[in-house]
Structures are given as structure tokens and as C-alpha cells.
Design an enzyme around this catalytic site. Structure first.
Site, PDB file in Angstrom:
ATOM      1  N   GLU A  50       6.227   5.624  -3.051  1.00  0.00           N
ATOM      2  CA  GLU A  50       7.095   6.857  -2.860  1.00  0.00           C
ATOM      3  C   GLU A  50       8.683   6.181  -2.279  1.00  0.00           C
ATOM      4  OE1 GLU A  50       5.354   8.395  -0.028  1.00  0.00           O
ATOM      5  OE2 GLU A  50       3.181   8.079  -1.356  1.00  0.00           O
ATOM      6  N   GLU A  75      -2.487   5.270   2.297  1.00  0.00           N
ATOM      7  CA  GLU A  75      -2.485   4.950   3.118  1.00  0.00           C
ATOM      8  C   GLU A  75      -3.850   5.536   4.179  1.00  0.00           C
ATOM      9  OE1 GLU A  75       1.496   6.988   4.230  1.00  0.00           O
ATOM     10  OE2 GLU A  75       0.054   8.576   3.771  1.00  0.00           O
TER      11      GLU A  75
END
Length: 1024
Positions: free
Chosen positions: A515, A446
Site C-alpha cells: 500500500e 494487518e
């Protein structure tokens, strides 16, 4: 003009730090090397322990000459190393997932920059100076300076990476002093915005050791498999320090019995390399982690200078078409994301705690770890090699806060930041390159995308082309070998987001879910559907649940009760609150219901019925490499919680990814009982010890209802009933029971058995549940648009009719929420028999402006208040753990017993919990066997029993906020909404949604003594 500070200078990654290199220990002889325990190295001192400690608001407040050896520290505090200073009471605890805790002005950080100075002494002997003296820090957050005996040695940043300094010229025989100044904020902080507590200090081991002045400085081990993976090639290349004439390297590869497989010798000066062929090597995989031991021995003539041991696993990783393979097989990740974390010590995690983690993972069928979002403690990788765990090793890079600036690529695409990005990648790869468990390098998490990630991928491939490159932020797979996504939806995805079907149809590279399945609070649900899709498509190669731990901070209240704090509990602002409570393990390491469910979803054996009357089943091996010889099939035939028959079956000859028909040697000719169901329950259990668990570990289960039909037992109630009506009350009494209704509210207000009040408030419709964390994005609409938490029941009529055999009470209501024009028209019907049994039916029909109703409602059911002494629960349905419509695979059908206390799941943040699905009957009784029973009349129901109202659970922030009611709340539900994963991911799948729909819930309710119940559990009441 702002003063330039080294901790804000992105051109400086370090000062005087040693080059990154593989993590290894050097020993004086072969015997010590085979033990491979640091205490047997040449010289080694742990500098863990008590250090003198001075905490300040900023580096500039450091006392003058603090680094000098004679500086007076008498009034300084003492702190334990390793530790995080916030956990020890210094500075401020703060949790955030998204935000930087200061203005975004990279590379500048606040003037208020909490800083600590650490000091301690150590003693070394004369012999230490015959070798190079190295000081190693395994982890310091976020940046630090080092002094030895008052002289500055160097500086480093990169919080979660190993840092080494050669301090040979700074130390003297006898006592020496080390001083470390640690900065909470540095320019490196901009790359360290991970989803976790902001914790600072020296939080991993500190070691002082020596290495020979002439010896191996670094080396890299590679394995290549050829000839259909039947031939292995071992290649080793390394650098030599203090190069001199006359040095020789001998090498020896030992198998698991310490027998020599290959050996050789060569001269070396500055570097060395060799390659050896091994026929039919035992291959390494997560399922069978075969390891060899490589011994590298450096000699000067006949004198042994050092021996370095290194485990070796022969495995080969490569892309093949749309999949990637390990040893030729397109493996499936069944993984978790893992932080270094402990509820009492923060990011300080002991070796024993890490070992327990791996044991638990193996026992729950987990085969992969993503080190989110930084390199974990070096010890983790040793255990992953040993026990068998695929690893995605992730660089210490996350820049999540930039996403909110609308310039996510701010530093990712700025070449000025290239050096610091690449430095972190290089240090990770160099440290961990010799671990066979690592099959992918991840560039971070991220952090946007751009120039610096392209450069990192280029450098990564130069350093190590034997593994794959991963980075979820490379959405177009420009530089990565796998297409990685987060929380990709199966259906109903938000606008603009891809779905799993899009990936199946369009992607040309292997896909992994780095994820998914957000394990926050009660959930996730819907994992079964993901796994079915993964098995169906070769290019879908599994994923990693977010995450392994709940990151609660262990706290004890004034009464000695332990509970766990989360974001906001320390006045931290902004905070993401309990978003850090999102693990498969509770903070105290108790497996959550979600972990038990995940274990079932990813179990290695699937069972299919062929002909149950003849005992024929089909066993499917879901392993990628190994057969099922290490498992034994245990079966039992059960009825009403009692075992009728048991047996076992061997599972020989079932290779990986194959199926085989197995015959179970049971006999169904035994006498049958009326009104009884018979189930075949199967468990697959290890038949030998493993290093992660003793023999007897259950790894998979299956259950089938046997084709045995028995007649129902018919009971006709006898006796008479009396009805007494007053102004607002209706009392129906029999020989031993008395039932009271409020005729205004149309509700049962008391139900007694022989004078004992068992039911204190009768069935009332309940459409709300205490919100679970996975409801978080529903709550605004639920509460502010639909007022779903504010239901009103308006009674239209209350009627009763008495016949010779029973009394019928009918209550007509309208049930709706505040300000709603959509509502239910409902009917309660109680058919009360002379023995005190009630055939209870409640129905609801949607009415009003149905088009304005929500797409989902939390539940449809009734709740009752039961005497608090009826604490012993027994039920026939799924169990023993809690279950919900989209999270119930781990629970098998049977008869189970628990106390009401034991049925409660103690989530850190209280919420809906403890439900049991597919219930045929349930009862609650007191110590004397008096209580209430509910029996499904036409289909099963969900049930739960708790000491808390939904409002209690909803209002509580922590478990210690809960105060038990003086009654038990019994829920009987027609349906409850699924769990989903929408705290971060897929909302409830359509088939698991509780919708605004017509419903009918039928049960037989009995207040009774257990002495009377032997037949009535199974009986169907004869209706007159």
C-alpha cells in the site's frame, strides 16, 4: 456459564461443507466446454433473485420450526439475492477502519447479533438425481446455516470464500425449499475487521448445479519453464470422485486458434496426473497474456461423462538474488488495491462492473491488483488471466482492532486459532490455484504475527510452491518471500519508521509497497519520486496504490440530487468518517485526477530530447516484456492552442527495456509569431484493437518547448487617468474603466469596464486553503496552535502617486494569524495605466518571531471576487485537468478552455480543488467577451476559479451542502502547498512545500473585451 453457540466455536470451521477445490465448470461435451459458459453445463440453476426474508435482532428470536418447508412466510419481507441487507434497509450501516463494534472477547460476539432467515423454492427434474446435486454460495457474511426441505444440511463461515454443499440426499424431483440463516457476527468476525463498511448477508451468487457421480473432483495445473524459458512443462494432477474401473481421462491442450498442441489419454480410478513438454510456448505476462485451453475429458468406455475446460498460462515465478522474476524478468508492479464494491449495491458487484474495472485499469497502464483484503469475486481472476493483470490474492484475514489492545498478536499467535486461520488460506489457494494471473499468495492484512501465520505459510508452500508468499505483517520476512511495507516515506519519516533508503540499503529480499499513495480526496502527490526510485533499483518492484474505489454510498436528496454518504452519515459510532473515500475512482466510476496522474507516472514509454531543432528524440521502452510495435507516435507542434504541424512515427524495433533514437519529420522553418511559445507534444497511441480497448488508446505522452525564440510585442498604453479622492475612497477612471479603492482597508472594491462591474473585490492575500484529506494530520496544529485559518490583515499605510503615464497605489500591511507573533510584512503595488491595465505586485517578508512559525503553510496568493457571469475560463499553462506542484505530470502545457463549473473537481468530501499550475496567463469572460485577464509578469503562477469560498468548501460535508456564491472566486497563487499522501503516508516532500518564506507575485491585470486582446495576451507592457 455461557451457552456454547456454533457461531462462537473456533473449533468448528464448518459442518458438512465440501472440501475446498478449484473453481471450474463441467460440461457434457467438447463443444459446450469450448464456449465455457455456465448455461451449457450439465444442469445449472441460478438461485439469485427474490427470496423471502425475516430480519431479527438475534438468532434466538428465530421462529420455532422456521426451517420447515410448510412454514408460513406470508408476512415475511422479500429481498434480492445477492445483496447486503444494510443496503436494503435492514440493520445499521456502519463504517470503520480500525474498530470492532463490540467488546473484544474472542471468540464471543454480542447477544445483539443481527440475523436474517432467507427462504425460497426451486424445482429440479428427475434427471438431476442421476448426478450429484451441489449448492454453491460464493459469499455469505459472516456465517450461516443451511436447510433443505426442513433438514439441516450444514454450516459455514468465512465471509468472502466459496462454500459448497452436496445436497443430493436432501432434494427430490419437483419443488424443493432452501432455508438459510445468516449471522452478522460470528467468531469469524474477529478475522474480518477490514477497512470497509460492515455489510452482511448473501452478497455473491448462489448456484445449484450437478456434477457426474464419477468424474474429476479437483485438479491443479502447474507450468514450469526451462532452457532459458524456451521449453515449457505442463503438469496436471487431480482427484477423482466416485472412483470406478473403466474410467479414462483424455487431455488436449489447444492454442489460441484452438489447434491441438499436445494430447494424451490415461486410465484413472482415484486420481490422475500427467506431464507434457511444450517447445517454445507462448508465455503469459500481464503485458502479453497468452493463454492456452486445456480440455480434460472423462469417459466411461466411449461415453463422455464430462469435459472440463481450464485456461493455461505458461509463466514461471522465482526469486533471483534480491529480486523476484516472472519469466526471468524482475517485473515492476504498477498496481492498485481493489475491494469488491459498488456505491448502490455494496459488496455486490456484477460481472459487467468487474469487466469495466479491468478495462479502466488497462487503459490507465495498471498491471497489478492486490485483492484487499480478501479473495475477490471468482470472476475477477478469469478476467485477470484474460486481459493480463498480475494478482496478489489475499486471504480473508484482518484483525486490525487488536492493534489498539496493545496485543496485536492476540489471535495471530494463539494456536487455538490455528485451524480457522489455515482454513481461510487453504480455501483461497484451492479455489484460485489454477489462475496464471496469481503470482503471490498473501496471508492476510494487518493482523499481527505469530504461530498461525507461520503455519499458514507452511501450508501454503505445501499446497503450491510455484508462487511466492506475501504478508506485510511479517516485518522480518521470517516466512515470506518478499519484504512488503506500507506507506514507507521517502524523506522526513516519523521517528522509529524506516525509510525507502533504509530498504534500499538493508533488505536482502525483493521489496514491494503493498500500500502506498493514499488516494483520499485531492491526492496523492509525490508519486513521481516513488516511481523514479522503483525504476532505479531492481529490488524495488513497485507497489499498489490505496485504493481503486471511493466507497461512498449512493444517496438521492429530496430534490433528486445524487451524492455519496460515508462513515458517520448513518449515526454510526465509532467511525472513521470519510476515510473510506480514498479511491482512484469516484463512486460513480469517474476517474479522479489522481488516476490520470498515476497513469502518467507509470506510463510505458519515456521520451528524451536529443536535438529538437533537428527532430531527434530518444524513445525508452519501460515495458518488461513487449516491444512498442503496437503503439504509434503522434506528434504536433502547437502555439497558443493551435496546431501548426502534425505527424506520426513508427516505433518498430524497440524491445522491452531498451531505447532507440527516433527522427520526427517536422519542419521548423515556418513563419513565427511575435511573443509566442512553440511546443512539441507527443502521444503514444495504440494502433490496433485490444480486448480492453479499441484502437486509439493514448498510453503515454511527452512535451518539449521547442528552441524557437521570438521577440516580445511591445505595447505602450495611451490616454489619461483621473483620480478622485474622498473620505475613504479613491476612484481612478479612464476612458472606459473605473477602479475604486477603499483607503481604510487598502483594497480594490470595484473595477468596471464600460459600466460593467467585472471585479467586485480586488486582490487580497490568502494563505489558507480548504483542507484536503491529506492535510488531516496538519489540521490540529494548523487550527489550534497556529490558527492558520484565521488570518488578519492590518493596514499600515495607503498611498498613491500620479504621474503623466500612470497612477501608482501602494498598500503596506502586516498579515498574521490569531495570537501569532510571527507574521508577514507585505506590500501591494498597483500601477494603473490609462488603458485600464494594472501592473500588480504583492510582496511579503517574514517578520516577528520567525522561529515559532509553522514548517508549512497552505498557500501564498491572492483571491478576487469576479462577476458571476464571467464563467468562461481560458488559460495558457498546464491542463486540461487540475494540477498541483507534486501532482502535475499528467497535464501538458497548452491553451485550454473550460467553464468555471467544469474546472471544479467534485470530491465526495468537498475540499481544495481545481488548481492549475505553471500558468502564463488566465482569463475569465462573460458571454459577450467582457472579463478579466491575469498575465504572469516575471514567472508563472497557479490559478483557480470557483463559485465557492474556501470557508464554503471547508464547512461542507458533502457536495449537496455547497451553495454557489453570486460571484466567482479567482485565486492567483505564488505557491500552493503540495498534496502529499499524509492521510496515510508520506507528507509533502521538501521541494513541494509552501513555507513561511519571502515571496513576490507579479501579474498584469486587465479588464477588457476579447476584441481588444489579440495582441495584449503576448505583450510585455513598456514601463515608463
Amino acid at each position: 456459564m455461557r451457552e456454547c453457540k456454533v457461531w462462537e466455536d473456533i473449533s468448528i470451521t464448518d459442518i458438512n461443507r465440501m472440501n475446498a477445490r478449484a473453481s471450474f465448470y463441467s460440461y457434457p461435451n467438447k463443444q459446450s466446454a469450448l464456449y465455457n459458459e455456465p448455461i451449457y453445463t450439465h444442469n445449472l440453476k441460478s438461485l439469485n433473485g427474490s427470496w423471502k426474508f425475516l430480519f431479527m435482532e438475534a438468532p434466538e428470536y428465530s421462529p420455532l420450526n422456521f426451517e420447515q418447508a410448510n412454514f408460513d412466510v406470508g408476512d415475511w419481507d422479500t429481498i434480492t439475492v445477492p445483496s447486503n441487507w444494510q443496503i436494503e434497509g435492514y440493520g445499521n450501516m456502519h463504517y470503520s477502519d480500525l474498530w470492532y463494534n463490540f467488546p473484544i472477547r474472542p471468540p464471543y460476539v454480542p447477544t445483539d447479533n443481527p440475523t436474517a432467515i432467507y427462504k425460497r423454492t426451486f424445482t429440479i427434474g428427475e434427471n438431476w438425481l442421476d448426478e450429484d446435486v451441489i449448492l454453491r454460495f460464493q459469499g455469505v457474511d459472516s456465517a450461516f446455516h443451511l436447510w433443505i426441505n426442513g433438514r439441516e444440511v450444514g454450516y459455514s463461515k468465512g465471509a468472502r470464500m466459496t462454500t459448497e454443499f452436496d445436497i443430493s440426499s436432501y432434494v427430490t424431483p419437483g419443488e424443493n425449499e432452501v432455508t438459510v440463516r445468516v449471522y452478522q457476527w460470528s467468531d469469524g468476525t474477529y478475522l474480518e475487521d477490514q477497512d470497509m463498511w460492515w455489510l452482511s448477508g448473501i452478497f455473491r451468487d448462489v448456484e445449484l448445479y450437478t456434477q457426474p457421480k464419477a468424474g474429476i473432483d479437483d485438479f491443479k495445473v502447474d507450468t514450469i519453464l526451462k532452457d532459458s524459458y524456451m521449453t515449457g512443462e505442463l503438469t496436471v494432477a487431480g482427484k477423482v470422485r466416485g472412483g470406478r474401473e473403466g474410467l479414462t481421462l483424455s487431455y488436449e491442450l489447444l492454442d489460441d486458434r484452438l489447434e491441438t498442441v499436445i494430447s494424451g489419454e490415461q486410465k484413472m480410478i482415484d486420481q490422475f496426473s500427467f506431464a507434457e513438454k511444450i517447445d517454445q510456448p507462448k508465455l503469459w505476462s500481464a503485458e502479453r497474456p497468452n493463454l492456452y485451453t486445456l480440455l480434460l475429458t472423462v469417459k466411461q468406455g466411449e461415453e463422455i461423462i464430462e469435459v472440463i475446460p481450464q485456461v493455461v498460462g505458461f509463466r514461471h515465478i522465482e526469486p533471483q538474488g534480491k529480486a523476484f522474476t516472472v519469466n526471468g524478468v524482475a517485473i515492476k508492479f504498477k498496481g492498485v488495491n481493489r475491494h469488491d464494491y459498488h456505491p448502490a449495491t455494496g459488496r455486490v458487484v456484477s460481472k459487467e462492473a468487474i469487466r469495466k474495472d479491468i478495462h479502466l485499469m488497462k487503459q490507465h497502464n495498471i498491471n497489478a491488483i492486490r485483492t484487499a483484503h480478501y479473495p475477490n469475486s471468482p470472476y475477477l481472476y478469469e478476467l485477470c488471466d484474460l486481459y493480463g493483470m498480475y494478482v496478489i490474492d489475499e486471504a480473508d484475514i484482518e484483525c486490525h482492532g487488536f492493534e489498539l489492545t496493545n496485543n496485536y498478536n492476540w489471535v495471530a499467535d494463539d494456536p487455538a486459532w490455528e485451524k480457522v486461520h489455515v482454513d481461510r488460506l487453504v480455501r483461497m489457494v484451492e479455489r484460485d490455484k489454477n489462475h496464471p494471473s496469481i503470482i503471490m499468495w498473501s496471508l492476510g492484512n494487518e493482523s499481527g504475527f505469530g504461530h498461525n501465520f507461520r503455519k499458514m505459510a507452511e501450508v501454503c508452500n505445501e499446497l503450491d510452491s510455484s508462487r511466492l508468499v506475501h504478508y506485510e505483517g511479517d516485518s522480518k520476512t521470517e516466512v515470506t518471500d518478499v519484504y512488503s511495507t506500507m506507506y514507507t516515506w521517502l524523506e522526513n519519516q516519523p521517528e522509529g519508521r524506516i525509510s525507502m533508503q533504509d530498504i534500499i540499503d538493508k533488505t536482502e529480499k525483493p521489496h514491494i509497497h503493498c500500500e502506498y499513495g493514499h488516494a483520499m480526496g485531492n491526492g496523492p502527490g509525490g508519486l513521481k519520486e516513488y516511481q523514479e526510485l522503483i525504476y532505479k533499483h531492481e529490488q524495488l518492484q513497485g507497489g499498489f496504490i490505496w485504493e481503486w474505489y471511493d466507497h461512498g454510498i449512493e444517496t438521492t436528496d429530496e430534490n433528486g440530487n445524487v451524492y455519496y454518504r460515508y462513515g458517520g452519515d448513518y449515526g454510526d459510532d465509532p467511525t472513521n468518517g470519510n476515510f473510506c473515500i480514498d479511491g482512484l475512482l469516484m463512486p460513480d466510476r469517474t476517474p479522479s485526477p489522481a488516476l490520470i496522474e498515476y497513469k502518467k507516472i507509470i506510463e510505458p514509454v519515456h521520451t528524451h530530447a536529443v536535438d529538437l531543432a533537428q527532430g531527434k528524440i530518444q524513445v525508452e521502452n519501460k515495458y518488461d516484456f513487449i516491444n512498442l510495435d503496437d503503439l504509434t507516435l503522434h506528434y504536433s507542434i502547437e502555439k497558443d492552442g493551435k496546431i501548426v504541424q502534425t505527424g506520426t512515427a513508427a516505433l518498430t524495433g524497440i524491445s522491452a527495456r531498451t531505447t532507440k533514437e527516433v527522427l520526427l519529420d517536422y519542419d521548423l522553418t515556418f513563419p513565427k509569431e511575435l511573443g509566442t511559445d512553440y511546443y512539441l507534444t507527443i502521444s503514444y497511441v495504440t494502433n490496433r484493437d485490444f480486448n480492453w480497448g479499441k484502437q486509439g488508446q493514448q498510453l503515454a505522452t511527452a512535451q518539449f518547448k521547442l528552441p524557437i525564440e521570438t521577440e516580445a510585442l511591445i505595447i505602450s498604453p495611451t490616454g489619461t487617468l483621473q483620480v478622485e479622492k474622498s473620505h475613504t475612497k479613491l476612484v481612478i477612471s479612464g476612458e472606459e474603466t473605473e477602479i475604486t479603492f477603499d483607503t481604510v482597508k487598502g483594497q480594490m472594491t470595484s473595477w468596471k469596464k464600460n459600466g460593467v462591474e467585472v471585479v467586485e473585490q480586488g486582490p487580497k492575500l490568502q494563505f489558507w486553503r480548504a483542507p484536503i484529506d491529506n492535510d488531516m494530520y496538519l489540521l490540529k496544529d494548523y487550527k489550534e496552535k497556529y490558527f492558520m485559518h484565521l488570518w488578519h490583515e492590518m493596514v499600515d499605510s495607503v498611498d498613491y502617486e500620479q504621474t503623466e503615464d500612470y497612477v501608482t497605489i501602494t498598500v503596506k500591511t502586516v498579515n498574521g494569524t490569531t495570537n501569532s507573533a510571527w507574521y508577514y510584512r507585505c506590500s501591494y503595488e498597483y500601477r494603473i495605466y490609462p488603458n485600464g491595465d494594472i501592473l500588480f505586485e504583492v510582496t511579503g517578508t517574514p517578520d516577528g518571531m520567525i522561529e515559532n512559525a509553522p514548517k508549512m503553510i497552505p498557500r501564498i496568493g491572492v483571491e478576487m471576487r469576479i462577476n458571476k457571469n464571467c464563467e468562461n475560463a481560458r488559460w495558457y499553462g498546464t491542463g486540461p485537468g487540475e494540477s498541483y506542484s507534486d501532482s502535475k505530470q499528467a497535464n501538458l502545457t497548452g491553451v485550454y478552455e473550460k467553464t468555471v463549473e467544469e474546472m471544479f473537481t467534485n470530491y465526495v468530501h468537498p475540499q481544495e480543488n481545481g488548481n492549475r499550475t505553471d500558468t502564463h496567463w488566465a482569463r475569465l469572460v462573460n458571454r459577450y467577451g467582457v472579463g478579466i485577464m491575469a498575465v504572469a509578469n516575471n514567472s508563472t503562477f497557479d490559478f483557480g476559479a470557483t463559485y465557492y469560498e474556501t470557508t464554503d468548501l471547508e464547512a461542507a460535508k458533502h457536495t449537496i451542502d455547497l451553495q454557489k456564491r453570486d460571484y466567482i472566486v479567482l485565486h492567483l497563487d505564488y505557491k500552493q502547498n503540495g498534496l502529499g499522501s499524509n492521510s496515510c503516508g508520506q507528507s509533502q516532500l521538501e521541494k513541494y512545500r509552501c513555507k513561511f518564506e519571502a515571496f513576490t507575485l507579479k501579474t498584469k491585470l486587465s479588464v477588457y473585451s476579447t476584441k481588444e486582446i489579440s495582441d495584449s495576451i503576448k505583450a510585455k507592457e513598456q514601463l515608463v
